[in-house]
Scaffold this motif. Sequence first.
Motif, PDB file in Angstrom:
ATOM      1  N   ARG A  22      52.671   0.236  32.134  1.00 47.77           N
ATOM      2  CA  ARG A  22      53.720  -0.731  32.232  1.00 47.77           C
ATOM      3  C   ARG A  22      53.037  -1.590  33.323  1.00 47.77           C
ATOM      4  O   ARG A  22      52.639  -1.828  34.390  1.00 47.77           O
ATOM      5  N   GLY A  23      54.124  -2.892  33.145  1.00 44.63           N
ATOM      6  CA  GLY A  23      53.402  -4.029  34.181  1.00 44.63           C
ATOM      7  C   GLY A  23      52.569  -5.181  33.116  1.00 44.63           C
ATOM      8  O   GLY A  23      52.389  -5.805  33.726  1.00 44.63           O
ATOM      9  N   GLN A  24      51.961  -4.462  32.622  1.00 44.07           N
ATOM     10  CA  GLN A  24      51.024  -6.011  31.284  1.00 44.07           C
ATOM     11  C   GLN A  24      51.339  -6.320  30.655  1.00 44.07           C
ATOM     12  O   GLN A  24      52.179  -5.959  31.034  1.00 44.07           O
ATOM     13  N   GLN A  25      50.024  -7.012  30.408  1.00 42.77           N
ATOM     14  CA  GLN A  25      50.976  -8.389  29.700  1.00 42.77           C
ATOM     15  C   GLN A  25      49.741  -8.136  28.473  1.00 42.77           C
ATOM     16  O   GLN A  25      48.823  -7.566  28.414  1.00 42.77           O
ATOM     17  N   VAL A  26      50.405  -8.452  26.967  1.00 43.78           N
ATOM     18  CA  VAL A  26      50.130  -8.575  26.277  1.00 43.78           C
ATOM     19  C   VAL A  26      49.804  -9.862  24.853  1.00 43.78           C
ATOM     20  O   VAL A  26      50.771 -10.194  25.211  1.00 43.78           O
ATOM     21  N   THR A  27      48.875 -10.074  24.106  1.00 49.46           N
ATOM     22  CA  THR A  27      49.225 -11.296  23.690  1.00 49.46           C
ATOM     23  C   THR A  27      48.533 -10.549  21.877  1.00 49.46           C
ATOM     24  O   THR A  27      47.544 -10.275  21.767  1.00 49.46           O
ATOM     25  N   LEU A  28      49.637 -11.220  21.093  1.00 45.07           N
ATOM     26  CA  LEU A  28      49.693 -10.397  20.042  1.00 45.07           C
ATOM     27  C   LEU A  28      49.315 -12.178  18.003  1.00 45.07           C
ATOM     28  O   LEU A  28      50.081 -12.671  19.128  1.00 45.07           O
ATOM     29  N   ARG A  29      48.257 -11.753  17.497  1.00 46.88           N
ATOM     30  CA  ARG A  29      48.281 -13.208  17.031  1.00 46.88           C
ATOM     31  C   ARG A  29      48.590 -12.862  15.738  1.00 46.88           C
ATOM     32  O   ARG A  29      48.792 -11.725  14.783  1.00 46.88           O
ATOM     33  N   CYS A  30      48.492 -13.918  15.029  1.00 50.17           N
ATOM     34  CA  CYS A  30      48.985 -13.865  13.713  1.00 50.17           C
ATOM     35  C   CYS A  30      48.683 -15.371  12.573  1.00 50.17           C
ATOM     36  O   CYS A  30      48.782 -16.474  13.182  1.00 50.17           O
ATOM     37  N   SER A  31      48.322 -15.288  11.781  1.00 53.18           N
ATOM     38  CA  SER A  31      48.031 -16.223  10.925  1.00 53.18           C
ATOM     39  C   SER A  31      48.503 -16.438   9.444  1.00 53.18           C
ATOM     40  O   SER A  31      48.234 -15.043   8.568  1.00 53.18           O
ATOM     41  N   PRO A  32      49.475 -17.291   9.840  1.00 58.22           N
ATOM     42  CA  PRO A  32      50.680 -16.737   8.117  1.00 58.22           C
ATOM     43  C   PRO A  32      49.831 -17.346   6.559  1.00 58.22           C
ATOM     44  O   PRO A  32      48.426 -17.608   6.467  1.00 58.22           O
ATOM     45  N   ILE A  33      50.771 -17.420   5.453  1.00 55.26           N
ATOM     46  CA  ILE A  33      49.853 -17.250   4.591  1.00 55.26           C
ATOM     47  C   ILE A  33      49.625 -19.157   4.119  1.00 55.26           C
ATOM     48  O   ILE A  33      50.330 -19.562   5.053  1.00 55.26           O
ATOM     49  N   SER A  34      48.306 -19.477   3.767  1.00 54.80           N
ATOM     50  CA  SER A  34      48.299 -21.245   3.670  1.00 54.80           C
ATOM     51  C   SER A  34      49.031 -21.472   3.245  1.00 54.80           C
ATOM     52  O   SER A  34      49.622 -21.262   1.884  1.00 54.80           O
ATOM     53  N   VAL A  64      54.170 -10.948  25.202  1.00 52.33           N
ATOM     54  CA  VAL A  64      54.539  -9.865  26.181  1.00 52.33           C
ATOM     55  C   VAL A  64      54.554  -9.598  27.585  1.00 52.33           C
ATOM     56  O   VAL A  64      53.137  -9.748  27.813  1.00 52.33           O
ATOM     57  N   ASN A  65      55.137 -10.431  28.531  1.00 53.34           N
ATOM     58  CA  ASN A  65      54.934  -9.524  30.216  1.00 53.34           C
ATOM     59  C   ASN A  65      55.389  -9.256  30.692  1.00 53.34           C
ATOM     60  O   ASN A  65      56.106  -8.447  29.734  1.00 53.34           O
ATOM     61  N   ALA A  66      55.415  -8.475  31.638  1.00 49.28           N
ATOM     62  CA  ALA A  66      55.372  -7.507  32.112  1.00 49.28           C
ATOM     63  C   ALA A  66      55.927  -6.131  31.412  1.00 49.28           C
ATOM     64  O   ALA A  66      56.974  -6.172  31.406  1.00 49.28           O
TER      65      ALA A  66
END
Lengths: 113, 114
Positions: free
Chosen positions: B15-27, B78-80
Amino acid sequence: QKEVEQDPGPLSVPEGAIVSLNCTYSNSAFQYFMWYRQYSRKGPELLMYTYSSGNKEDGRFTAQVDKSSKYISLFIRDSQPSDSATYLCAMTSLRGSARQLTFGSGTQLTVLP
Amino acid sequence: EAGVTQSPTHLIKTRGQQVTLRCSPISGHTSVYWYQQALGLGLQFLLWYDEGEERNRGNFPPRFSGRQFPNYSSELNVNALELEDSALYLCASSRDRGYDQPQHFGDGTRLSIL
């Protein structure tokens, strides 16, 4: 009331049976209709995509849309154990900046060998 | 043709941490969508990016944000973090922002909040 209601299941059928999966919707702005299949721990896979009322067939799958009744169905003929998955109906409107899909809650299907 | 790829596949945060998720779309696809699939809540729309711009967002608080890069890949921040943020985060792409373009999904990032 949810915009999209889907028969929750779970549904269990013997191999070779015809499966009928159904969704109703309340928003008349919905014009594009999709069916996705989602295996456990995987993302949804697009099965069928249709715009018009009527039937669209692709192999063992038939998508049916009735815009006047706000009702869509997916039929699976000669069901196979590999069809065991969660099936999600989805739809989107033609209005403004809306491109997002609105999903039903999903129907879990098990096809028994 | 490679599908939509997402990374990482799993994440555990507190709880309280931050996260970054990544996405590469179809060419060749320029539109990217983010959805949350939480237990009991189904698939809910988060964000839509096209040609580097945020085009629409769903009913989520501002601590959910993202961006799209010039190569059309995208990240979701996503923060907090809160316990209810535990979910599968799915990215989808479509060829362009046309109404008739179907969306194709990746296999998601499963985020667990302890």
